[in-house]
Write a protein that holds these residues in place. Structure first.
Motif, PDB file in Angstrom:
ATOM      1  N   GLY A 214       0.873  -1.150  -0.015  1.00  0.00           N
ATOM      2  CA  GLY A 214      -0.058  -0.024  -0.013  1.00  0.00           C
ATOM      3  C   GLY A 214       0.773   1.297   0.023  1.00  0.00           C
ATOM      4  N   ASP A 215       0.462   2.232   0.662  1.00  0.00           N
ATOM      5  CA  ASP A 215       1.212   3.680   0.885  1.00  0.00           C
ATOM      6  C   ASP A 215       1.012   3.882   2.390  1.00  0.00           C
ATOM      7  OD1 ASP A 215       0.973   6.847  -0.495  1.00  0.00           O
ATOM      8  OD2 ASP A 215       1.688   6.164   1.526  1.00  0.00           O
ATOM      9  N   ASP A 216       2.223   3.949   2.774  1.00  0.00           N
ATOM     10  CA  ASP A 216       2.228   4.104   4.451  1.00  0.00           C
ATOM     11  C   ASP A 216       2.387   5.739   4.599  1.00  0.00           C
ATOM     12  OD1 ASP A 216       5.462   2.789   5.098  1.00  0.00           O
ATOM     13  OD2 ASP A 216       4.859   4.589   4.018  1.00  0.00           O
ATOM     14  N   GLN A 217       2.345   6.535   3.879  1.00  0.00           N
ATOM     15  CA  GLN A 217       2.575   8.013   3.883  1.00  0.00           C
ATOM     16  C   GLN A 217       1.068   8.652   3.686  1.00  0.00           C
ATOM     17  OE1 GLN A 217       5.313   9.186   5.372  1.00  0.00           O
ATOM     18  NE2 GLN A 217       6.141   6.831   5.290  1.00  0.00           N
ATOM     19  N   GLU A 218       1.228   9.192   2.518  1.00  0.00           N
ATOM     20  CA  GLU A 218      -0.315  10.019   2.172  1.00  0.00           C
ATOM     21  C   GLU A 218      -1.372   9.287   2.255  1.00  0.00           C
ATOM     22  OE1 GLU A 218      -0.077  11.814  -1.790  1.00  0.00           O
ATOM     23  OE2 GLU A 218      -1.979  12.576  -1.549  1.00  0.00           O
ATOM     24  N   TYR A 219      -1.580   7.969   1.794  1.00  0.00           N
ATOM     25  CA  TYR A 219      -2.808   7.256   1.693  1.00  0.00           C
ATOM     26  C   TYR A 219      -2.507   6.179   2.603  1.00  0.00           C
ATOM     27  CZ  TYR A 219      -3.804   9.709  -2.892  1.00  0.00           C
ATOM     28  OH  TYR A 219      -3.798  10.650  -3.650  1.00  0.00           O
ATOM     29  N   ARG A 220      -2.062   6.360   3.803  1.00  0.00           N
ATOM     30  CA  ARG A 220      -2.013   5.080   4.679  1.00  0.00           C
ATOM     31  C   ARG A 220      -3.333   4.509   5.062  1.00  0.00           C
ATOM     32  NH1 ARG A 220      -2.436   4.259  10.042  1.00  0.00           N
ATOM     33  NH2 ARG A 220      -2.900   6.432  10.318  1.00  0.00           N
ATOM     34  N   LYS A 221      -4.111   5.299   5.651  1.00  0.00           N
ATOM     35  CA  LYS A 221      -5.479   4.792   6.104  1.00  0.00           C
ATOM     36  C   LYS A 221      -6.286   4.103   4.743  1.00  0.00           C
ATOM     37  CE  LYS A 221      -7.966   7.358   8.944  1.00  0.00           C
ATOM     38  NZ  LYS A 221      -8.234   8.451   9.743  1.00  0.00           N
TER      39      LYS A 221
ATOM     40  N   ASN B  31     -23.552   6.949  -6.251  1.00  0.00           N
ATOM     41  CA  ASN B  31     -24.521   5.798  -5.397  1.00  0.00           C
ATOM     42  C   ASN B  31     -25.264   5.184  -6.864  1.00  0.00           C
ATOM     43  OD1 ASN B  31     -26.341   7.586  -6.162  1.00  0.00           O
ATOM     44  ND2 ASN B  31     -26.392   8.408  -4.197  1.00  0.00           N
ATOM     45  N   SER B  32     -25.711   3.833  -6.618  1.00  0.00           N
ATOM     46  CA  SER B  32     -26.265   3.126  -7.727  1.00  0.00           C
ATOM     47  C   SER B  32     -25.380   3.581  -9.063  1.00  0.00           C
ATOM     48  CB  SER B  32     -27.544   3.072  -7.841  1.00  0.00           C
ATOM     49  OG  SER B  32     -28.086   4.543  -8.306  1.00  0.00           O
ATOM     50  N   PRO B  33     -23.985   3.055  -8.920  1.00  0.00           N
ATOM     51  CA  PRO B  33     -23.262   3.442 -10.069  1.00  0.00           C
ATOM     52  C   PRO B  33     -23.589   2.649 -11.315  1.00  0.00           C
ATOM     53  CG  PRO B  33     -21.911   2.315  -8.650  1.00  0.00           C
ATOM     54  CD  PRO B  33     -23.337   2.510  -7.791  1.00  0.00           C
ATOM     55  N   GLU B  34     -23.532   3.234 -12.589  1.00  0.00           N
ATOM     56  CA  GLU B  34     -23.574   2.322 -13.706  1.00  0.00           C
ATOM     57  C   GLU B  34     -22.218   1.656 -13.808  1.00  0.00           C
ATOM     58  OE1 GLU B  34     -22.010   3.786 -16.765  1.00  0.00           O
ATOM     59  OE2 GLU B  34     -22.400   1.844 -17.559  1.00  0.00           O
ATOM     60  N   LEU B  35     -22.133   0.271 -13.955  1.00  0.00           N
ATOM     61  CA  LEU B  35     -21.086  -0.509 -13.807  1.00  0.00           C
ATOM     62  C   LEU B  35     -20.171  -0.717 -14.840  1.00  0.00           C
ATOM     63  CD1 LEU B  35     -22.443  -3.103 -11.355  1.00  0.00           C
ATOM     64  CD2 LEU B  35     -21.498  -0.968 -10.689  1.00  0.00           C
ATOM     65  N   PHE B  36     -20.714  -0.248 -16.073  1.00  0.00           N
ATOM     66  CA  PHE B  36     -19.920  -0.577 -17.026  1.00  0.00           C
ATOM     67  C   PHE B  36     -18.399   0.224 -17.101  1.00  0.00           C
ATOM     68  CE2 PHE B  36     -18.548  -1.716 -21.190  1.00  0.00           C
ATOM     69  CZ  PHE B  36     -18.640  -1.002 -21.978  1.00  0.00           C
ATOM     70  N   LYS B  37     -18.794   1.483 -16.723  1.00  0.00           N
ATOM     71  CA  LYS B  37     -17.557   2.355 -16.924  1.00  0.00           C
ATOM     72  C   LYS B  37     -17.390   2.652 -15.542  1.00  0.00           C
ATOM     73  CE  LYS B  37     -17.114   4.993 -21.072  1.00  0.00           C
ATOM     74  NZ  LYS B  37     -16.371   3.956 -21.874  1.00  0.00           N
ATOM     75  N   VAL B  38     -16.348   2.316 -15.025  1.00  0.00           N
ATOM     76  CA  VAL B  38     -15.948   2.661 -13.440  1.00  0.00           C
ATOM     77  C   VAL B  38     -14.566   3.644 -13.317  1.00  0.00           C
ATOM     78  CG1 VAL B  38     -16.902   0.759 -12.387  1.00  0.00           C
ATOM     79  CG2 VAL B  38     -14.498   0.787 -13.005  1.00  0.00           C
ATOM     80  N   THR B  39     -14.646   4.659 -12.430  1.00  0.00           N
ATOM     81  CA  THR B  39     -13.567   5.660 -12.183  1.00  0.00           C
ATOM     82  C   THR B  39     -13.385   5.513 -10.811  1.00  0.00           C
ATOM     83  OG1 THR B  39     -14.458   6.932 -13.886  1.00  0.00           O
ATOM     84  CG2 THR B  39     -12.927   7.936 -12.405  1.00  0.00           C
ATOM     85  N   LEU B  40     -12.165   5.148 -10.438  1.00  0.00           N
ATOM     86  CA  LEU B  40     -11.626   4.779  -8.997  1.00  0.00           C
ATOM     87  C   LEU B  40     -10.779   5.956  -8.599  1.00  0.00           C
ATOM     88  CD1 LEU B  40     -11.272   0.726  -9.175  1.00  0.00           C
ATOM     89  CD2 LEU B  40     -13.222   1.987  -8.412  1.00  0.00           C
ATOM     90  N   GLU B  41     -10.802   6.368  -7.270  1.00  0.00           N
ATOM     91  CA  GLU B  41     -10.058   7.239  -6.783  1.00  0.00           C
ATOM     92  C   GLU B  41      -8.800   6.318  -6.199  1.00  0.00           C
ATOM     93  OE1 GLU B  41     -13.313   9.835  -4.003  1.00  0.00           O
ATOM     94  OE2 GLU B  41     -12.002   8.232  -2.961  1.00  0.00           O
ATOM     95  N   PRO B  42      -7.676   7.145  -6.158  1.00  0.00           N
ATOM     96  CA  PRO B  42      -6.596   6.500  -5.673  1.00  0.00           C
ATOM     97  C   PRO B  42      -6.653   5.660  -4.367  1.00  0.00           C
ATOM     98  CG  PRO B  42      -6.092   8.802  -6.210  1.00  0.00           C
ATOM     99  CD  PRO B  42      -7.669   8.776  -6.166  1.00  0.00           C
ATOM    100  N   TYR B  43      -6.289   4.341  -4.380  1.00  0.00           N
ATOM    101  CA  TYR B  43      -6.378   3.481  -3.236  1.00  0.00           C
ATOM    102  C   TYR B  43      -8.076   3.260  -3.022  1.00  0.00           C
ATOM    103  CZ  TYR B  43      -1.394   3.580  -3.147  1.00  0.00           C
ATOM    104  OH  TYR B  43      -0.018   3.540  -3.277  1.00  0.00           O
TER     105      TYR B  43
END
Ligand code: TEU
Ligand code: CA
Length: 560
Positions: free
Chosen positions: A340-347, A542-554
């Protein structure tokens, strides 16, 4: 509890030396564990795996047992243990003990007798062999550096120790050894413990011909592992243990098996073979290792390799057998620092890693501190380290090979076992609230901001997210029984898979990168879903259209 309660369980591993010190001597102990049982109930786990608490000289911190039916002085008394077991059961927690019977301590009375003379009735409780022209019987390399053979002048013979020379291997070919081990196991099970984690249990059967191992380029010793891992009588021994001991109790067993493959793992855990319930494999723990330096190599790892390994185990054991699921234990670096990332994105990355593991099929294991998002540590000096594996490697690389100290310290910072053994961080008080004395191993300096007190107050903490993961397992049969299918197998950033059970599909999306990632899931064209768990700060979709997903970092999101 269902007959196979271990399939629905979540196990919490405690390394007692580093968990909680109740008497101020700087060493964690059994009363210290009893004090913290409510914390574990709060987390939601239902099984505790205790690393060894037996009498030991602590050459390998308890994995070198001197008396199997006595408690290590530093950890307390047998009464303390009985109280812990009673309290735990009263609170709905089961206790699984660590069974270390591939080897004992060299201070165990059996070995003291065995070593005393060639004629000792206990001589062949261990593996003694003559050398060849002043050389050890084989060229095998020990797990903690050097040869696996220690010379005994008095008898002009060598004894085998795959680990340290204070950990002589027991001779499982000797039926008396097996009987003694089975009697000891029954003694503990009759006290009411709930099972065993079995230390390197696939090492107990050795190839009787003891051939030399292959010597890799740049290495001094040979690789003996093909001759002591998954040996010729291993299934016979485990089946005998099952029939003579294990099958007589309502317990859980997990075999720690370095070098085990999915095909072999299935044979060890298929129910009607009556051997073990599950195994710990190491294939995902070797994904960033390999080469002459083995675990100490700082190779980059690829998500596609990790996905290939984990999905191979899911598919192989889908129909029969059972998986264990772990990122961490007392031998491995902290996963948030490793994958993972134990700095900026630890949690956020700690929650993503928890999601990725806990929603696969199998029994999840949480290692103490993982639920806090505890990280690796980087002590400046080798004197700050305790683990003989690291100390022996340092000695060998610096003194024998002349490696640069900085380079060797960097390897210890990344892969040393003390990363997992710095004391549990309970509060921002001195020594992280672990002890009022001087800790046996320094506490990670980040205890001031990473500790149990802080997470319990923070609804957005890793702890509370792990609580939700455990709750989801309890409330959703698909999590326990659903079929695993990997998606996006070529993505180097997203680990996506589904679980399918009785018509219900769970979609698990984990972004292993620190960048926003897009993906198309053709399997979900014209489909939408409902988010049932996510680590997005605010789940903006919410209730995302699943065909195209955009994921945030981590980002980790579970959609049903
Ligand atoms: O570890 C088995 C094992 O293979 C270890 O050598 C592990 O792969 C290595 O430590 C990773 O760096 C078990 C116990 O978990 C470990 O703590 C003991 O030191 C070892 O057996 C000997 O009992
Ligand atoms: Ca103590």
């Amino acid at each position: 509890m269902a007959e196979q309660w271990w399939k629905e369980s979540v196990v919490y591993q405690i390394y007692p030396r580093s968990f909680n010190d109740s008497n101020g001597d700087g060493i964690g102990d059994i009363p210290g564990i009893t004090e913290k049982l409510d914390y574990l109930v709060e987390l939601g786990v239902n099984v505790i795996w205790l690393s060894p608490v037996y009498d030991s000289p602590n050459d390998d911190n308890g994995y070198d047992i001197r008396n199997y039916t006595a408690i290590m002085d530093e950890f307390g008394s047998m009464e303390d243990f009985d109280r812990l077991l009673e309290e735990a059961h009263h609170k709905g927690l089961k206790i699984v003990m660590d069974l270390v019977v591939n080897h004992t301590s060299d201070e165990h009375p059996w070995f003291v007798e065995s070593k005393s003379s060639k004629e000792s009735p206990k001589r062949d409780y261990y593996i003694w062999k003559e050398g060849q022209n002043g050389q050890p019987p084989t060229n095998w390399e020990a797990a903690f550096s050097g040869s696996t053979w220690e010379y005994n002048e008095a008898s002009d013979e060598y004894y085998l120790h795959i680990f340290s020379k204070k950990q002589p291997d027991l001779n499982w070919e000797n039926e008396k050894v097996r009987e003694e081990v089975y009697d000891m196991m029954s003694w503990w099970l009759d006290k009411g413990i709930d099972g065993f984690r079995m230390d390197v249990v696939n090492f107990i059967s050795k190839d009787p011909s003891y051939p030399d191992g292959e010597v890799e380029e740049g290495k001094e010793y040979g690789d003996g592992s093909p001759y002591f891992m998954n040996g010729p009588r291993i299934h016979e021994f485990l089946h005998e243990m099952n029939q003579k001991v294990l099958s007589r109790y309502d317990i859980m067993t997990v075999g720690e098996m370095p070098g085990v493959t999915p095909e072999q793992g299935k044979r060890y855990t298929v129910e009607d073979r009556n051997e073990l319930n599950m195994v710990f494999h190491f294939e995902h723990m070797d994904v960033d290792g390999g080469g002459p330096l083995g675990k100490w190599s700082l190779n980059d790892w690829k998500l596609t390799d990790l996905k290939k390994i984990l999905s191979k185990w899911q598919y192989e054991l889908e129909e029969e057998g059972w998986n264990s699921l772990y990122w961490n234990n007392h031998d491995q670096p902290r996963v948030v620092s490793r994958f993972g990332d134990d700095q900026e994105y630890r949690k956020k990355s700690a929650k993503m890693l928890g999601t990725c593991l806990h929603l696969m099929k199998g029994t999840p294991y949480i290692y103490q501190g993982e639920e806090l998002g505890m990280t690796n540590v980087a002590f400046e000096r080798i004197e700050d380290y305790e683990d003989l594996e690291s100390l022996n490697m340092y000695q060998e690389r610096v003194d024998q090979y002349g490696d640069d100290v900085k380079d060797v310290m960097k390897r210890i910072h990344h892969k040393g076992r003390d990363n997992a053994r710095t004391p549990m961080q309970w509060s921002s008080e001195e020594h992280g609230g672990f002890t009022t004395g001087t800790p046996w191993l320094r506490v990670n300096p980040n205890y001031k901001t990473i500790n149990a007190e802080e997470v319990l107050d923070d609804p957005n903490s890793v702890f509370h997210y792990y609580q939700k993961l455990i709750q989801l397992r309890k409330s959703n049969d698909n999590v326990v029984h659903g079929k695993f299918d990997l998606l996006l197998e070529n993505s180097e950033d997203i680990f996506a898979y589904t679980r399918t059970y009785e018509g219900e599909v769970l979609l698990i999306l984990c972004n292993f990168s620190n960048k926003e990632q897009e993906a198309e899931l053709s399997e979900f064209r014209d489909k939408s879903g409902e988010i049932i768990l996510t680590n997005r700060e605010e789940s903006t979709f919410n209730s995302p259209e699943l065909f195209k997903v955009t994921l945030e970092p981590y980002e980790a999101t579970v959609i049903s």
